[in-house]
Design an enzyme around this catalytic site. Sequence first.
Site, short mmCIF file in Angstrom:
data_model
loop_
_atom_site.label_atom_id
_atom_site.label_comp_id
_atom_site.label_asym_id
_atom_site.label_seq_id
_atom_site.Cartn_x
_atom_site.Cartn_y
_atom_site.Cartn_z
N ARG A 221 -49.03 -32.48 5.96
CA ARG A 221 -50.19 -32.12 6.76
C ARG A 221 -51.47 -32.51 6.02
O ARG A 221 -51.53 -32.42 4.78
CB ARG A 221 -50.22 -30.60 7.04
CG ARG A 221 -49.19 -30.13 8.06
CD ARG A 221 -49.49 -30.64 9.47
NE ARG A 221 -48.54 -30.15 10.47
CZ ARG A 221 -47.48 -30.86 10.91
NH1 ARG A 221 -47.22 -32.05 10.43
NH2 ARG A 221 -46.71 -30.34 11.85
N HIS A 269 -50.07 -40.56 11.68
CA HIS A 269 -49.15 -39.41 11.86
C HIS A 269 -47.87 -39.88 12.56
O HIS A 269 -47.52 -39.40 13.65
CB HIS A 269 -49.83 -38.28 12.64
CG HIS A 269 -49.14 -36.95 12.42
ND1 HIS A 269 -49.81 -35.77 12.30
CD2 HIS A 269 -47.82 -36.64 12.28
CE1 HIS A 269 -48.94 -34.79 12.12
NE2 HIS A 269 -47.72 -35.30 12.11
P1 NAP Z 1 -38.47 -27.01 5.71
O1 NAP Z 1 -37.05 -27.38 5.96
O2 NAP Z 1 -38.97 -25.69 6.17
O3 NAP Z 1 -38.73 -27.19 4.14
C1 NAP Z 1 -39.89 -26.76 3.53
C2 NAP Z 1 -39.72 -26.85 2.02
O4 NAP Z 1 -40.96 -26.49 1.41
C3 NAP Z 1 -38.65 -25.90 1.48
O5 NAP Z 1 -37.94 -26.51 0.45
C4 NAP Z 1 -39.50 -24.74 0.96
O6 NAP Z 1 -38.88 -24.02 -0.11
C5 NAP Z 1 -40.70 -25.47 0.43
N1 NAP Z 1 -41.86 -24.56 0.32
C6 NAP Z 1 -42.50 -23.89 1.30
N2 NAP Z 1 -43.50 -23.13 0.79
C7 NAP Z 1 -43.48 -23.34 -0.54
C8 NAP Z 1 -44.23 -22.82 -1.62
N3 NAP Z 1 -45.23 -21.95 -1.43
N4 NAP Z 1 -43.92 -23.22 -2.87
C9 NAP Z 1 -42.90 -24.10 -3.08
N5 NAP Z 1 -42.14 -24.62 -2.09
C10 NAP Z 1 -42.43 -24.25 -0.84
O7 NAP Z 1 -39.43 -28.10 6.39
P2 NAP Z 1 -39.10 -29.62 6.79
O8 NAP Z 1 -38.34 -29.69 8.05
O9 NAP Z 1 -38.54 -30.30 5.59
O10 NAP Z 1 -40.58 -30.17 7.09
C11 NAP Z 1 -41.61 -30.15 6.12
C12 NAP Z 1 -42.95 -30.49 6.74
O11 NAP Z 1 -43.02 -31.88 7.08
C13 NAP Z 1 -43.25 -29.81 8.09
O12 NAP Z 1 -43.66 -28.48 7.91
C14 NAP Z 1 -44.35 -30.70 8.66
O13 NAP Z 1 -45.62 -30.20 8.26
C15 NAP Z 1 -44.10 -32.04 8.00
N6 NAP Z 1 -43.72 -33.07 8.97
C16 NAP Z 1 -44.52 -34.19 9.10
C17 NAP Z 1 -44.16 -35.19 9.98
C18 NAP Z 1 -44.95 -36.46 10.08
O14 NAP Z 1 -44.66 -37.29 10.93
N7 NAP Z 1 -45.91 -36.70 9.21
C19 NAP Z 1 -42.99 -35.06 10.76
C20 NAP Z 1 -42.21 -33.91 10.60
C21 NAP Z 1 -42.59 -32.93 9.70
P3 NAP Z 1 -37.52 -23.17 0.13
O15 NAP Z 1 -36.46 -24.22 0.37
O16 NAP Z 1 -37.33 -22.44 -1.11
O17 NAP Z 1 -37.77 -22.33 1.35
C1 GLV Z 2 -44.77 -33.54 13.01
O1 GLV Z 2 -45.74 -33.60 12.33
C2 GLV Z 2 -43.86 -32.45 12.99
O2 GLV Z 2 -44.18 -31.41 12.39
O3 GLV Z 2 -42.77 -32.58 13.57
#
Ligand code: NAP
Ligand code: GLV
Length: 306
Positions: A221, A269
């Site tokens: 983000r 994005h």
């Molecule tokens: P997720 O499965 O919820 O994983 C989040 C990770 O971040 C987990 O490993 C979590 O730790 C860690 N985390 C959260 N808060 C933390 C903190 N305070 N300190 C240390 N580690 C922390 O999420 P995801 O599905 O991988 O997605 C991640 C992010 O990618 C989304 O939230 C979104 O903002 C972004 N995204 C971007 C796009 C794009 O096109 N640019 C597309 C999709 C997603 P734990 O494992 O210990 O809980």
């Molecule tokens: C895109 O940014 C998503 O969070 O899926």
Amino acid sequence: MRITFCCIDTESEPWLQGLQNALPQAHISLWRSGDAPADYAVVWAPPQALFDQQPQLKAAFNIGAGVDALLALQIPASTQLVRLDDAGMSVQMAEYVCHALIRHMREFDLFEADTRALAWSPREPLARADFPVGILGLGVLGARVAQTVAQFEFPVSGWSRSPKHIAGVQCFSGAQELDRFLAGTRVLVNLLPLTPETEDILNHHSLSRLHRGAYLINIARGRHLVEEDLLALLDSGQVAGATLDVFRTEPLPAGHPFWTHPRITVTPHTAALTLRSESIAQIVGKILALERGEPVAGVVDLARGY
Ligand code: NAP
Ligand code: GLV
């Protein structure tokens, strides 16, 4: 069963059709103020009015992985929030990161400039060992990226809230291990959710802890990055360059310095797009599981904020 669909910036007809094909008995429609009560909602950045008028919703399915826009709303405690759980995004993230990392480490930008200058300019190989990659966030997306990058034989580490064990990845966790993780990183990839704890985490302090000549890939983000700190560190040489997919204001405003910075690559994005058929299949599978009284993956923990 009634399902209401309320997703901004999304062509609704193919979603409505796909959901209807998968759930022929359900009544599925575009949300309108004053609609009859629905059982489930499929949402992306919906207005507060949806939750005010539909307090009986059993679950709201976000058609993205990040739920920061949803968590800014007041949502009834009885409505479960469910985010997309991969649904074809992790492979896209792995592609994006490998492309940006390898383009940087193998100096493809320089070869492209050489091509334009008609110059045959072989270069000495750079060592992978000198490009340790650190991944902030080892969740659904970060873990897949870490494992993929490790296959290219870069040293890889990752940082998460809770401790992890991932083959080939040195895992750090918790605020107390952040500086140690950063100190071992040259190419920093951000895949954290946006929460009050992670906002502005890419700042002068954290980026200064990286190896000199660091490279930043921000695909989570825009509000994770303090933009003026990155520009200052690019000027000082602490950061060599950045590939940025997300911005504090999107679309990135005309005239923003990132557009023209010679060492920043901007993408709109687009690192991991929501894939409609994969997402519909996942959401429908979860609706059917909830109807059977079974738990589903991807339920957002409101206290953690992701
Ligand atoms: P997720 O499965 O919820 O994983 C989040 C990770 O971040 C987990 O490993 C979590 O730790 C860690 N985390 C959260 N808060 C933390 C903190 N305070 N300190 C240390 N580690 C922390 O999420 P995801 O599905 O991988 O997605 C991640 C992010 O990618 C989304 O939230 C979104 O903002 C972004 N995204 C971007 C796009 C794009 O096109 N640019 C597309 C999709 C997603 P734990 O494992 O210990 O809980
Ligand atoms: C895109 O940014 C998503 O969070 O899926």
